[in-house]
Scaffold this motif. Sequence first.
Motif: not given
Length: 126
Positions: A33-34, A36-41, A44, A87, A89
Amino acid sequence: MESIREMPVALAFGTLFCIVMARANATYWIGRGAIGGWRRHPKYAHHLDARSVKRAEGMVHRFGLLAVPLSFLTVGVQTAVNLMAGAGRMPLVRYLPAVAVGSLIWAGVYTVNGVALLDVILRLVH
């Protein structure tokens, strides 16, 4: 650890196995979850450039299914490998058997070595 030391070996092993399975699976889901989101932000994403994260990511890509159980024989890489498996998947059908084997290894090492070492330390202190 004191209470685990007082348990019968099989119960200590089972307890340690459950602890590490819970921790490793929680780490996987955090990665799923986290991270995976951090990679796109962009704010972070730079944290994922840490040496241990890069090493773990390389292990997961290079060794695939073997990286997870092998990581349980290391210090400092295990968490990063489980994070990267999440991350990246890694499918649960592959991850769950791999993490179960790794958890068995970890519980075995800590049951034999960890509890014995703690026993020696406590005897020296008392």
